[in-house]
Design an enzyme around this catalytic site. Structure first.
Site, PDB file in Angstrom:
ATOM      1  CG  HIS A 103      -1.696   1.215   1.674  1.00  0.00           C
ATOM      2  ND1 HIS A 103      -2.942   1.521   1.182  1.00  0.00           N
ATOM      3  CD2 HIS A 103      -1.162   2.410   2.223  1.00  0.00           C
ATOM      4  CE1 HIS A 103      -3.318   2.663   1.641  1.00  0.00           C
ATOM      5  NE2 HIS A 103      -2.258   3.312   2.016  1.00  0.00           N
ATOM      6  CD  GLU A 104       2.426   3.465   3.930  1.00  0.00           C
ATOM      7  OE1 GLU A 104       2.937   4.633   3.353  1.00  0.00           O
ATOM      8  OE2 GLU A 104       1.322   3.342   4.522  1.00  0.00           O
ATOM      9  CG  HIS A 122       0.151   6.212  -0.533  1.00  0.00           C
ATOM     10  ND1 HIS A 122      -0.703   6.920  -0.800  1.00  0.00           N
ATOM     11  CD2 HIS A 122       0.011   5.674   0.740  1.00  0.00           C
ATOM     12  CE1 HIS A 122      -1.726   6.651   0.008  1.00  0.00           C
ATOM     13  NE2 HIS A 122      -1.314   5.778   0.806  1.00  0.00           N
ATOM     14  CD  GLU A 165      -4.401   6.343   2.541  1.00  0.00           C
ATOM     15  OE1 GLU A 165      -4.251   5.168   2.446  1.00  0.00           O
ATOM     16  OE2 GLU A 165      -3.468   7.298   2.491  1.00  0.00           O
TER      17      GLU A 165
HETATM   18 ZN   LIG Z   1      -2.243   5.179   2.800  1.00  0.00          ZN
END
Ligand SMILES: [Zn+2]
Length: 410
Positions: free
Chosen positions: A276-277, A280, A354
């Site tokens: 997930h990071e 980003h 997100e």
């Molecule tokens: Zn996030």
């Protein structure tokens, strides 16, 4: 406009802002009892759920108390000409505008710190302690406060000196120089946050070789992501709550895992959180956020430059001699409805990001591990599973757990 009218406008903004905020909190508190959606039924067992409700209620009541207290102190400060008084005290000590500005904000910031310290002490050692989150000692708590104060004086004071100096040298053009400086400063802090600021508060150690390190490396290789710096931070010395984040960019970029995260999650769940990071990063969110916030800073500084000279700002706060610091206080309040709105827009963008990062993790690693990790993290921090729509709209930088799971299951 007369100073009296401006004074009334300032007070009205403070009060209306407070009422709206409390009303949203109230709506949210009414949802504490809502039925848990079926996607989230396995997050808490019965006992944990009751505990999470008690935690939410206690925090709600406490924040109502502290914010009401702060509001009353602020109002008293306005009504009894507190700013004019501090300005006068500072002027009796020095005739140098830069020194006066430093003294003025020094008294306000340190005074505010002292007044709010009992509240943050109670939050940590009574509420967080009661629910088993607090791991900090009283000694560590006060050392943290002192270090925080030291940083504020050093960094905040330095920036303030520079801005007032720009203002003295270039007049209304000060906003351009301040903006340029903020740009350089933001990039500098982003690059060196992990090596300059974090070590003041925490110890970071490179992640040791083993299954987790190998799993992370495999994932990074798979998606073509160069990652040489994976660090573990000793978050457990303050709280049991877990986290992971990215910092820096280019060769300086590093992933920081809380030791609490490593204890709570399985290897695959941790890789899912990292995926997930990485999402980003790959989707340029870090870069876009930096550009957006610099753009906002520029606009705000420009508008500030249009107002700062206006003598009415000072007079509204009962100060006869106009000055940069008094103008800044009055402007800060006048501008707060605008920053409230830009904050909501930034949160909206952040929630979109997100979802994109979640989708990246789903497509390049897997969604199931991300779902179970998000559930565990929510459970371990006794998160609110049923927030009110208005609270999410205004305050949430992340979608709700339910929204994220529904999106990941699509
Ligand atoms: Zn996030």
């Amino acid at each position: 406009m007369t100073p009296q009218i401006l004074f009334i406008i300032l007070i009205s903004i403070l009060i209306i802002d407070f009422i709206i905020d409390k009303y949203i909190d109230y709506l949210n508190s009414k949802c504490f009892k809502n039925t848990i959606p079926k996607e989230l039924e396995d997050v808490y067992n019965k006992k944990e759920y009751l505990k999470s409700q008690a935690y939410k209620k206690e925090n709600y009541r406490f924040s109502l108390l502290t914010s009401t207290f702060s509001m009353l102190v602020t109002l008293a400060f306005f009504l009894f000409k507190g700013f004019a008084y501090i300005d006068q005290v500072a002027r009796n000590i020095s005739s140098n505008e830069i020194v006066i500005t430093l003294l003025f904000f020094g008294v306000i910031i340190i005074g505010n710190d002292i007044i709010t310290m009992p509240f943050s002490f109670y939050q940590n050692f009574v509420i967080e302690e009661k629910y088993g989150f607090n791991k900090s000692t009283k000694q560590l708590f006060f050392i943290d406060k002192l270090k925080g104060l030291f940083l504020t004086v050093l960094v905040g004071g330095g920036i303030l000196v520079l801005i007032v100096w720009f203002y003295q040298k270039t007049g209304d053009d000060f906003w351009i120089y301040t903006w340029l400086f903020m740009g350089v400063f933001t990039i500098f802090i982003t690059l060196f946050y992990s090596s300059l600021i974090v070590p003041l508060f925490n110890k970071q150690t490179p992640l040791e070789e083993g299954e987790l390190q190998q799993a992370i490396k495999n994932f990074a290789d798979n998606v073509g992501f160069t990652l040489n710096n994976i660090f573990v931070i000793d978050g457990s010395k303050r709280s049991t709550k877990a986290n992971a984040y990215f910092s820096g960019f280019g060769a300086k970029k590093r992933i920081v895992l809380y030791d609490t995260l490593i204890n709570d999650l399985s290897t695959n769940e941790i890789v899912a959180v990292l995926a997930h990071e990485v999402g980003h990063y790959k989707k340029k969110h870090v870069f876009i956020n930096m550009v957006l916030s610099l753009l906002l800073t520029g606009i705000t500084l420009y508008i500030l430059s249009l107002f700062i000279d206006n003598i009415i700002l000072s007079k509204a706060l009962s100060v006869s001699e106009p000055s940069f610091h008094i103008g800044l206080i009055a402007f800060g309040i006048l501008y707060s409805p605008v920053s409230e709105i830009t904050g909501i827009i930034m949160n909206y963008i952040s929630r979109k990001f997100e979802y994109q990062a979640d989708n990246y993790a789903k497509n390049h690693f897997n969604g199931t591990d991300l779902i179970t990790s998000l559930k565990k993290l929510s459970k371990n921090s006794l998160s609110n599973l049923t927030p009110h729509k208005a609270t999410v709209f205004v305050h949430y930088s992340h979608p709700t757990l339910l929204q994220r799971i529904v999106n990941l299951q699509k």
